[in-house]
Enzyme design. Structure first.
Site, PDB file in Angstrom:
ATOM      1  N   ASP A   1      -7.036   1.124  -9.763  1.00  6.67           N
ATOM      2  CA  ASP A   1      -7.266   1.159  -8.329  1.00  6.67           C
ATOM      3  C   ASP A   1      -7.897  -0.172  -7.958  1.00  6.67           C
ATOM      4  O   ASP A   1      -8.691  -0.739  -8.720  1.00  6.67           O
ATOM      5  CB  ASP A   1      -8.173   2.326  -7.945  1.00  6.67           C
ATOM      6  CG  ASP A   1      -7.986   2.725  -6.491  1.00  6.67           C
ATOM      7  OD1 ASP A   1      -6.847   2.651  -5.984  1.00  6.67           O
ATOM      8  OD2 ASP A   1      -8.976   3.092  -5.833  1.00  6.67           O
TER       9      ASP A   1
ATOM     10  N   ASN B   1       3.704   1.669  -7.344  1.00  5.03           N
ATOM     11  CA  ASN B   1       3.778   0.328  -6.754  1.00  5.03           C
ATOM     12  C   ASN B   1       4.480  -0.628  -7.724  1.00  5.03           C
ATOM     13  O   ASN B   1       3.895  -1.054  -8.732  1.00  5.03           O
ATOM     14  CB  ASN B   1       2.350  -0.146  -6.439  1.00  5.03           C
ATOM     15  CG  ASN B   1       2.307  -1.502  -5.754  1.00  5.03           C
ATOM     16  OD1 ASN B   1       3.161  -2.350  -6.006  1.00  5.03           O
ATOM     17  ND2 ASN B   1       1.315  -1.696  -4.902  1.00  5.03           N
TER      18      ASN B   1
HETATM   19  P1  IMP Z   1      -4.289   0.637  -4.266  1.00  5.21           P
HETATM   20  O1  IMP Z   1      -4.963   0.186  -5.512  1.00  5.21           O
HETATM   21  O2  IMP Z   1      -2.819   0.777  -4.463  1.00  5.21           O
HETATM   22  O3  IMP Z   1      -4.941   1.861  -3.676  1.00  5.21           O
HETATM   23  O4  IMP Z   1      -4.405  -0.554  -3.258  1.00  5.21           O
HETATM   24  C1  IMP Z   1      -5.353  -0.632  -2.253  1.00  5.21           C
HETATM   25  C2  IMP Z   1      -4.893  -1.602  -1.195  1.00  5.21           C
HETATM   26  O5  IMP Z   1      -5.181  -2.913  -1.604  1.00  5.21           O
HETATM   27  C3  IMP Z   1      -3.433  -1.556  -0.835  1.00  5.21           C
HETATM   28  O6  IMP Z   1      -3.289  -1.767   0.554  1.00  5.21           O
HETATM   29  C4  IMP Z   1      -2.847  -2.700  -1.568  1.00  5.21           C
HETATM   30  O7  IMP Z   1      -1.773  -3.238  -0.940  1.00  5.21           O
HETATM   31  C5  IMP Z   1      -4.002  -3.671  -1.588  1.00  5.21           C
HETATM   32  N1  IMP Z   1      -3.921  -4.435  -2.814  1.00  5.21           N
HETATM   33  C6  IMP Z   1      -4.047  -3.976  -4.075  1.00  5.21           C
HETATM   34  N2  IMP Z   1      -3.868  -4.982  -4.955  1.00  5.21           N
HETATM   35  C7  IMP Z   1      -3.612  -6.083  -4.213  1.00  5.21           C
HETATM   36  C8  IMP Z   1      -3.302  -7.425  -4.567  1.00  5.21           C
HETATM   37  O8  IMP Z   1      -3.222  -7.828  -5.723  1.00  5.21           O
HETATM   38  N3  IMP Z   1      -3.101  -8.265  -3.529  1.00  5.21           N
HETATM   39  C9  IMP Z   1      -3.173  -7.888  -2.218  1.00  5.21           C
HETATM   40  N4  IMP Z   1      -3.427  -6.640  -1.856  1.00  5.21           N
HETATM   41  C10 IMP Z   1      -3.645  -5.743  -2.845  1.00  5.21           C
END
Ligand code: IMP
Length: 193
Positions: free
Chosen positions: A69, A10
């Site tokens: 995460d 990301n």
């Molecule tokens: P992961 O940590 O990449 O698995 O993210 C989990 C979900 O939360 C994903 O849909 C991300 O887009 C969302 N997410 C993670 N960090 C943020 C943030 O800082 N702002 C908004 N959405 C987030």
């Protein structure tokens, strides 16, 4: 300046984290070191998934690395979407579909309080450390703003009236769950010999 691998694909996360650590560490994302494979998040907790991602990348590279995460926990939904935040509306990780589902589930809700939680797992010299950050706020009824990613356009942090998507990255970092966890990581690293 030391180098740390950040176990993510990301690029938004890489930018946010690198903006905090830039004077202290060079951050390399997975794509920058030639790793294209998706890292699984097989567990039912944010912490276990952060640990798993860091371990997988440490095994693959043998180098110091960290993974994070993040989950969005909505009070009235008993902490959902939480660990399922990325795939709330289905396996294809669609930000807009996730937001639509969340807003639909909150249509009748009087309490719209929520929090983002970030867990970072660092593996340095083979040893594991955990750092956590949270940001409390409110889920608004309609998207506002075009910046950021994920749920940013519907989340207003406590202490402001703009969504994360209406802020510059540096402004989001004044409140951000990820920034708080990264600051703890940076402080820890600075104290290491
Ligand atoms: P992961 O940590 O990449 O698995 O993210 C989990 C979900 O939360 C994903 O849909 C991300 O887009 C969302 N997410 C993670 N960090 C943020 C943030 O800082 N702002 C908004 N959405 C987030």
């Amino acid at each position: 300046m030391g180098t740390l691998i950040f176990a993510t694909h990301n690029e938004n996360k890489v930018k946010e984290v690198a903006s905090v650590l830039k004077h202290r560490f060079e951050i390399k994302s997975l794509s920058q070191i030639g790793i294209t494979q998706e890292i699984e998040e097989p567990f039912n907790s944010i912490k276990e998934n952060a640990i798993e991602k860091a371990r997988v990348i440490h095994l693959l590279t043998g180098q110091d690395c960290f993974a994070e995460d993040t989950g969005l926990e909505v009070s009235v939904l008993n902490g959902e979407p939480g660990v399922k935040s990325a795939r709330y509306a289905g396996e294809n990780r669609d930000f807009d579909a996730n937001i639509d589902k969340l807003l639909a589930n909150l249509e009748e809700a009087a309490d719209r309080s929520a929090r983002f939680v970030t867990i970072i797992c660092l593996i340095r010299n083979g040893e594991q450390q955990i750092f956590e950050g949270e940001c409390k706020g409110t889920i608004i009824a309609k998207k506002r703003g075009t910046g950021g990613f994920g749920y940013d356009s519907i989340f207003v942090p406590d202490g402001d009236n703009r969504t994360f998507a209406e802020m510059k990255m540096e402004e989001k970092n004044n409140y951000s769950h990820r920034k708080k966890a990264v600051e703890k990581l940076a402080t820890y690293l600075q104290l290491q010999p």
